[in-house]
Write an enzyme that holds these catalytic residues in place. Structure first.
Site, PDB file in Angstrom:
ATOM      1  N   HIS A 239      44.119 -33.753  64.767  1.00  0.00           N
ATOM      2  CA  HIS A 239      42.731 -33.295  64.868  1.00  0.00           C
ATOM      3  C   HIS A 239      42.293 -32.790  63.515  1.00  0.00           C
ATOM      4  O   HIS A 239      43.100 -32.195  62.794  1.00  0.00           O
ATOM      5  CB  HIS A 239      42.626 -32.175  65.912  1.00  0.00           C
ATOM      6  CG  HIS A 239      41.226 -31.946  66.367  1.00  0.00           C
ATOM      7  ND1 HIS A 239      40.345 -31.144  65.673  1.00  0.00           N
ATOM      8  CD2 HIS A 239      40.542 -32.444  67.430  1.00  0.00           C
ATOM      9  CE1 HIS A 239      39.196 -31.147  66.303  1.00  0.00           C
ATOM     10  NE2 HIS A 239      39.272 -31.930  67.358  1.00  0.00           N
TER      11      HIS A 239
ATOM     12  N   ASP B 178      42.614 -35.317  74.352  1.00  0.00           N
ATOM     13  CA  ASP B 178      42.646 -36.643  74.966  1.00  0.00           C
ATOM     14  C   ASP B 178      44.034 -37.079  75.397  1.00  0.00           C
ATOM     15  O   ASP B 178      44.194 -38.110  76.046  1.00  0.00           O
ATOM     16  CB  ASP B 178      42.085 -37.678  73.987  1.00  0.00           C
ATOM     17  CG  ASP B 178      40.606 -37.469  73.788  1.00  0.00           C
ATOM     18  OD1 ASP B 178      39.944 -37.098  74.760  1.00  0.00           O
ATOM     19  OD2 ASP B 178      40.126 -37.659  72.660  1.00  0.00           O
TER      20      ASP B 178
END
Ligand code: ACO
Length: 432
Positions: free
Chosen positions: A309, A367
């Site tokens: 991320h 996710d």
């Protein structure tokens, strides 16, 4: 804006000093104000990907990537996921405070009364090919809302802004469900106002006219939690897209359509689909080392989807809740020994123990587990990103409202480091 700062940063260019104001936010690192830099020093700053640039000031969401902390209006996401529910979080994001019981009832009532689509919009869905990706349908249909709801496109009118906000939160599940139904070749299922937000969405997706559909409260709660965990995430790519689009004064439906288009990419919202497909491709635990090796190989473009991320250099706090939710949903549905969940858990473990991922601070993101829950609920992978889009709509709208209400609003217009040809004369065709 944090005015009255006493701190400054000194920048020296060719021996000349420039003092730049430094602002201290309520949380997070200090921010150097370079707005007057070009006027004063005749230079631009260079930051493709915005890795060190604050594009706005905001009071909505705060992320501490090092700690793995996500706060909405100061409230941590794990508390909101456990104690609150999506529409209450929507209220919090939009209006800044948790609602009283009466305020929540009024808000839920307003959202519920706007869930239907203009009947003529059904022709829009029917105009797509049956094999269209539901995100392609959503980009088009959400943009088309501006052609049907003219009375909420004037952004200078606070009342119209409010109506547009409620309309989008209310209609997005209907649009996503219709996109799904259309690709299945099943009739559209109209919303029902006696159901809560998540149950209504599940029913619109899975009911058929031929038989009743009972919403399972466990699945409805899990769905609501997925919506809550995706509701907002500060100045990510799609939110920044919405802000940039709306900085020109474009109408809110067009701006949210732009956000949906950006979200679709596999580095952003499309990662949930890509992640589940990757877990299924890996298939069995014994193949994990092969995929870990590929992810580490500089000559192989393969990346572990659902890992890494831009902001989190620690566990994504949403991933923790999502993992727990995946366990609960599969357990309660009686799906034991789900091979994809097994692969996900072992892959997570193997990656976390591998120095490549540890050194680069690559951890599972939101996710990584969401697809497993959605698949167990009966959604195909193509619906994962539309579900993300409908959840994130409130974040886009909250950020849009904040921006439009800012008296310092300027059209977003980045500059560039030009590396192309300098002035040259046109060459006639016969001389090329
Ligand atoms: N697998 C393997 N290596 C990775 C991964 C990954 N998933 N993510 C990053 N890296 C490596 C990169 O190769 C790079 O290595 P290098 O420094 O040796 O060149 C380093 O880690 C930094 O990666 P960047 O791409 O520069 O980091 P950035 O902040 O730009 O990208 C992103 C973040 C796009 C999320 C990236 O981690 C990624 O592609 N992840 C997979 C896709 C994904 O899951 N996206 C969902 C994000 S969350 C969301 O939108 C809800």
């Amino acid at each position: 804006m944090a005015d009255g700062t006493t701190k400054t940063a000194k920048l020296t260019i060719d021996g000349k000093d420039y003092d730049l104001p430094v602002y201290s936010p309520t949380a997070g690192p200090d921010v150097i104000d370079i707005r007057k830099l070009y006027a004063q020093a005749g230079v631009f700053t260079y930051d493709p990907g915005f890795t060190s640039t604050a594009s706005c000031d905001s009071t909505i969401t705060y992320i501490d990537g090092g700690k793995g902390e996500l706060l909405h209006r100061g409230y941590p996401i794990d508390q909101l996921a456990e104690k609150s529910h999506y529409l209450e979080v929507c209220y919090l994001l939009l209006y800044g405070e948790l609602p009283s019981a009466a305020q929540l009832e009024d808000f839920e009532n307003r959202v519920t009364r706007h869930t239907m689509l203009h009947e003529q919009m059904m022709y829009l869905f029917r105009g797509y090919r049956r094999d269209a990706h539901p995100m392609a349908i959503m980009v088009g249909v959400v943009g088309a809302l501006s052609a049907f709801y003219h009375d909420s496109t004037d952004i200078s009118d606070p009342w119209q802004r409010e109506v547009a906000s409620i309309r989008m939160i209310a209609k997005m599940p209907t649009i996503a469900a219709n996109a799904f139904k259309y690709t299945l070749g099943q009739p559209f299922v109209y919303p029902r106002n006696d159901l809560d937000y998540a149950s209504n969405f599940l029913r619109m997706c899975f009911a058929v006219p031929a038989e009743d559909y009972e919403v399972n409260p466990i699945l409805s709660r899990a769905m609501d939690r997925i919506f809550t965990l995706h509701a907002d995430h500060e100045q990510n790519a799609s939110t920044s897209t919405v802000r940039l689009a709306s900085s020109s004064g474009a109408n809110p439906f067009a701006c949210v359509a732009a956000g949906i288009a950006c979200l679709w990419g596999p580095a952003h919202g499309g990662a949930n689909q890509a992640c589940l497909e990757m877990l299924q491709e890996i298939g069995t635990v014994d193949r994990i080392p092969e995929y870990i090796a590929r992810a580490k190989d500089k000559d192989d473009p393969f990346r572990l989807m659902g890992f890494g991320h831009r902001v989190y250099k620690n566990f994504d706090p949403r991933a923790k809740v999502m993992k727990q939710s995946a366990d609960e949903v599969l357990d309660l549905l009686g799906i034991e020994d789900n091979p994809t969940l097994q692969v996900a858990k072992e892959l997570e473990k193997a990656a976390l123990e591998d120095p490549y991922f540890a050194d680069k601070k690559l951890f599972p993101n939101v996710d990584f587990y969401s697809g497993i829950i959605l698949e167990a609920m009966g959604f195909p992978t193509s619906m994962f990103t539309p579900i993300f889009a409908l959840s994130r709509t409130v974040g886009w709208i909250s950020q849009w409202k904040e921006m439009i209400g800012d008296p310092q609003l300027k059209i977003g217009r980045p500059r560039q480091l030009y590396m192309g040809s300098t002035l040259r004369d046109y060459v006639d065709m016969e001389n090329r």
